[in-house]
Write a protein that holds these residues in place. Structure first.
Motif, PDB file in Angstrom:
ATOM      1  N   HIS A   8      -0.586   8.009 -19.628  1.00 25.93           N
ATOM      2  CA  HIS A   8       0.566   7.219 -18.724  1.00 25.93           C
ATOM      3  C   HIS A   8      -0.376   7.322 -17.893  1.00 25.93           C
ATOM      4  O   HIS A   8      -0.926   7.960 -16.815  1.00 25.93           O
ATOM      5  N   LYS A   9      -0.020   5.885 -17.078  1.00 27.15           N
ATOM      6  CA  LYS A   9      -0.987   5.061 -15.615  1.00 27.15           C
ATOM      7  C   LYS A   9       0.229   5.071 -14.628  1.00 27.15           C
ATOM      8  O   LYS A   9       0.910   4.529 -14.191  1.00 27.15           O
ATOM      9  N   GLN A  10      -0.289   5.732 -13.182  1.00 25.84           N
ATOM     10  CA  GLN A  10       0.765   5.967 -11.764  1.00 25.84           C
ATOM     11  C   GLN A  10      -0.155   5.524 -10.827  1.00 25.84           C
ATOM     12  O   GLN A  10      -1.185   5.266 -10.820  1.00 25.84           O
ATOM     13  N   VAL A  11       0.704   4.307  -9.863  1.00 26.17           N
ATOM     14  CA  VAL A  11       0.489   3.907  -9.016  1.00 26.17           C
ATOM     15  C   VAL A  11       1.426   4.394  -8.128  1.00 26.17           C
ATOM     16  O   VAL A  11       2.471   4.097  -8.124  1.00 26.17           O
ATOM     17  N   TYR A  12       1.511   4.663  -6.918  1.00 23.43           N
ATOM     18  CA  TYR A  12       1.840   5.147  -5.640  1.00 23.43           C
ATOM     19  C   TYR A  12       2.249   4.286  -4.474  1.00 23.43           C
ATOM     20  O   TYR A  12       1.033   4.762  -3.982  1.00 23.43           O
ATOM     21  N   ILE A  13       3.413   4.106  -4.603  1.00 26.18           N
ATOM     22  CA  ILE A  13       2.586   3.440  -3.096  1.00 26.18           C
ATOM     23  C   ILE A  13       3.173   3.256  -1.720  1.00 26.18           C
ATOM     24  O   ILE A  13       4.537   4.571  -1.677  1.00 26.18           O
ATOM     25  N   TYR A  14       2.558   4.165  -0.565  1.00 30.29           N
ATOM     26  CA  TYR A  14       2.676   4.752   0.351  1.00 30.29           C
ATOM     27  C   TYR A  14       3.040   3.819   1.424  1.00 30.29           C
ATOM     28  O   TYR A  14       3.013   5.006   2.364  1.00 30.29           O
ATOM     29  N   GLY A  15       2.451   2.975   1.652  1.00 35.22           N
ATOM     30  CA  GLY A  15       2.018   2.860   2.971  1.00 35.22           C
ATOM     31  C   GLY A  15       2.460   0.589   3.070  1.00 35.22           C
ATOM     32  O   GLY A  15       3.033   0.505   1.501  1.00 35.22           O
ATOM     33  N   SER A  28       4.287   3.709 -14.230  1.00 31.33           N
ATOM     34  CA  SER A  28       5.247   4.017 -13.307  1.00 31.33           C
ATOM     35  C   SER A  28       4.819   3.462 -12.148  1.00 31.33           C
ATOM     36  O   SER A  28       3.438   3.620 -12.170  1.00 31.33           O
ATOM     37  N   VAL A  29       5.629   2.137 -11.525  1.00 26.78           N
ATOM     38  CA  VAL A  29       5.157   2.348 -10.019  1.00 26.78           C
ATOM     39  C   VAL A  29       5.886   3.020  -9.169  1.00 26.78           C
ATOM     40  O   VAL A  29       7.179   2.785  -9.190  1.00 26.78           O
ATOM     41  N   GLY A  30       5.579   3.835  -8.025  1.00 27.60           N
ATOM     42  CA  GLY A  30       6.736   4.208  -6.968  1.00 27.60           C
ATOM     43  C   GLY A  30       6.361   4.794  -5.757  1.00 27.60           C
ATOM     44  O   GLY A  30       5.087   4.560  -5.763  1.00 27.60           O
ATOM     45  N   GLY A  31       7.270   5.059  -5.358  1.00 26.97           N
ATOM     46  CA  GLY A  31       7.208   5.276  -3.013  1.00 26.97           C
ATOM     47  C   GLY A  31       6.686   6.514  -3.767  1.00 26.97           C
ATOM     48  O   GLY A  31       7.192   7.294  -4.133  1.00 26.97           O
ATOM     49  N   TRP A  32       5.489   7.352  -2.462  1.00 28.29           N
ATOM     50  CA  TRP A  32       5.411   8.415  -2.366  1.00 28.29           C
ATOM     51  C   TRP A  32       5.463   9.313  -0.696  1.00 28.29           C
ATOM     52  O   TRP A  32       5.264   7.851  -0.313  1.00 28.29           O
TER      53      TRP A  32
END
Lengths: 383, 383
Positions: free
Chosen positions: A283-290, A308-312
């Motif tokens: 699993h590869k994860q990117v969290y967008i926080y800005g 998965s790409v999601g907000g953080w």
């Protein structure tokens, strides 16, 4: 209330008007009386974080900002581009206080011992509305600053430090062992670099200039990549191969950066493995926080299906983490406020100065080294 | 081996060449001898699912496919566009068997009782390489079809039924109570509609024509929306408000559909609540499980920070679910193979017919009502 505390004081307010504009002004508001468990804080410093700017200026076109009001009560008005107007439609007509965090001196308290013991102390607080001269809060929300740490030094002890620790804890909770960070030359990025060095976590810092590469390398960072170079993708892939980073925290948001990071992760993971048309099962994860780039996030999906790409955001993380973990994180921050968790500022501003178009142009840029701190008590009175 | 079983038989193979082309052909391969716990299945039906087409044709430009080989051993060759060539670079030179699932008759077995008890039975299987005349597999991997269910009827008892149940179970596991599905007029979409009606789960089906709206509505669907209409966004928002759907399974992948779904979810969630610049704190999820549109996924991020878009595949779900849950799901499928989990086909093809350009043009379209089933034993011999 105690001597020396005025009945009314100034507070910075942001208002989106029905004319597709934002208006930032100073309002005189009643100084609140603390309840039994509360303290009244004379606010002495409150940083302007990227997370404050969205509420403060609502995505307005600041190049076309105009100054109004009086010298003591300036008002700055700026037009909202259509997308910003749509995004902020729900706040039209609401005059909102601003400022996520700050620090100051407790000048009055309620009757409870937990509140009374803080009288005269310098405390750091979070909770919104900090660009104000007096702020009333529960005693339990205050972080008492260690001896010798003043309000300016302690003003940014919540948002960036807890975000940095929250990222590291999220990485561990989700089973990753190394991480990628973008816009990594920011105050937050430099802090993350120090925490990762302390905790021996491999960190890949993505920046946008050679000067930023030098800044982080001089601070001991091992993997610092400039996304504007031609070798960026190859460099990123190599750094991911070396570190096994499978999680990224992205402050940029728009464009192809998140997609590129996932593509490089997938390339590193599938190198040497037999072909699978569904890609690697790691699993590869990117969290967008800005949201430094407001354009759409473009995902090429050249990285299999295990992604998965999601907000953080910090707040939902803290709610999940619970009080015991939060307390441990805050203790770690308090121990190292002048070292690991130190912030640096390009300048200080009074409330009045914060509303001058020139000052706004400087501190709202969200560029490296432009962070300012507001000193709410300087040079302004509620009159 | 038993009488009537040839030493060699035909298998369909897909090869990406170093000339940026895909070549699909029939190869004569040795018929395997089952091990102690294995069975040899004479394959009588194997569907062409969307999930097979990617491996079969590698994203080739099928309009420019050319026919070659002989009448008994046709070869179809098609050029790969640059993006497809890049995406399949890892499989150049590997001749790959194709076909995720199928059904047939057990014609030989190993010595173990678990294998011997299946002799002569019609079984459904999954595991790749099903476009073949004989397939050897562990007895434990076989689903014995109920009396009266033939191989064609049972051939698609794994991929679509387990995917549909996997979606519903994922929805429940992650705390959602209603779901959105795209490309919903597919065989899979019709099956999901039947399962949701059975389980009283509110379902919003997104399709791309008025005819597809009618198809699903005639099958008892309540919320069917045509994404090509002008009122689509308003209709979707209203349907989400009504159902409280906060999870979507998207077979399209590219373009703005995932982003639109998240935007409508956020609008429904934040309606009537005070403004928050971070958006609603209710988590919104889109899982991309298909690639009908290969263009990038564009996320406008007009839906706060409590969201995630990620890949979803059946196999990782099943690994997480574990054997007991899988067994319960398979039992449910077996009970209703001719009703809830029935598939319908536009036509049947022999292995030779499957390699005719006209047939390929028909079954590779991935349009509603074009699904075909391959009958590996019809009209071809290994010679």
């Amino acid at each position: 209330m105690s001597d020396g505390i005025p009945a009314r004081a100034l507070q910075l307010r942001s208002l989106v008007t029905d004319q597709e504009a934002v208006q930032v002004s100073l309002e005189a508001v009643d100084v609140p009386e603390p309840g039994p468990d509360q303290v009244l804080i004379r606010m002495e410093a409150a940083p302007v974080n990227p997370s404050d700017l969205g509420l403060l200026f609502a995505g307005a076109d600041l190049i076309n900002a105009t100054a109004g009001g009086t010298a003591e009560r300036p008002v700055i008005t700026a037009p909202l581009p259509p997308a910003a107007a749509r995004a902020t439609a729900a706040r039209v007509g609401q005059s909102l206080p601003v400022g996520n965090e700050g620090a100051g001196t407790v000048v009055a308290t309620g009757s409870a011992e937990s509140a009374r013991r803080l009288l005269g102390k310098t405390v750091a607080v979070a909770g919104g509305g900090m660009y104000t001269q007096y702020r009333c809060l529960d005693a339990a929300a205050c972080l008492e600053l260690p001896d010798g740490v003043d309000a300016v030094t302690g003003a940014a002890s919540f948002v960036n430090p807890m975000t940095v620790l929250g990222m590291v804890e999220t990485m561990r909770d989700e089973g990753h062992t190394a991480l990628v960070h973008t816009a990594a030359a920011s105050n937050l990025g430099q802090m993350l670099n120090r925490v990762c060095i302390e905790d021996a976590i491999p960190l890949i810092s993505i920046v946008r200039s050679a000067a930023q590469v030098k800044l982080l390398t001089d601070q001991g960072a091992t993997h610092v990549l400039d996304s504007t170079t031609e070798t960026f993708m190859a460099d990123l892939r190599a750094a991911i191969s070396e570190t096994s980073a499978t999680i990224a925290f992205d402050a940029v948001g728009g464009g192809q950066l998140a997609s590129r990071i996932l593509t490089c992760m997938e390339a590193a993971l599938s190198a040497g493995n037999p072909y699978s048309r569904y890609g690697s099962d790691v699993h590869k994860q990117v969290y967008i926080y800005g949201t430094l780039d407001r354009s759409p996030t473009e995902l090429a999906r050249t990285f299999g299906f295990a992604w998965s790409v999601g907000g953080w955001l910090l707040t939902p993380f803290l709610i999940k983490a619970g009080p015991a973990r939060i307390a441990a994180m805050r203790e770690r921050v308090a121990r190292s406020l002048t070292t690991t968790f130190a912030s640096s500022y390009a300048g200080q501003l009074s409330l009045v100065q914060a509303l001058q178009p020139d000052a706004v142009a400087a501190y709202a840029r969200m560029a490296t080294g432009t962070k300012h701190v507001i000193i709410p008590h300087e040079g302004a009175a509620a009159g």
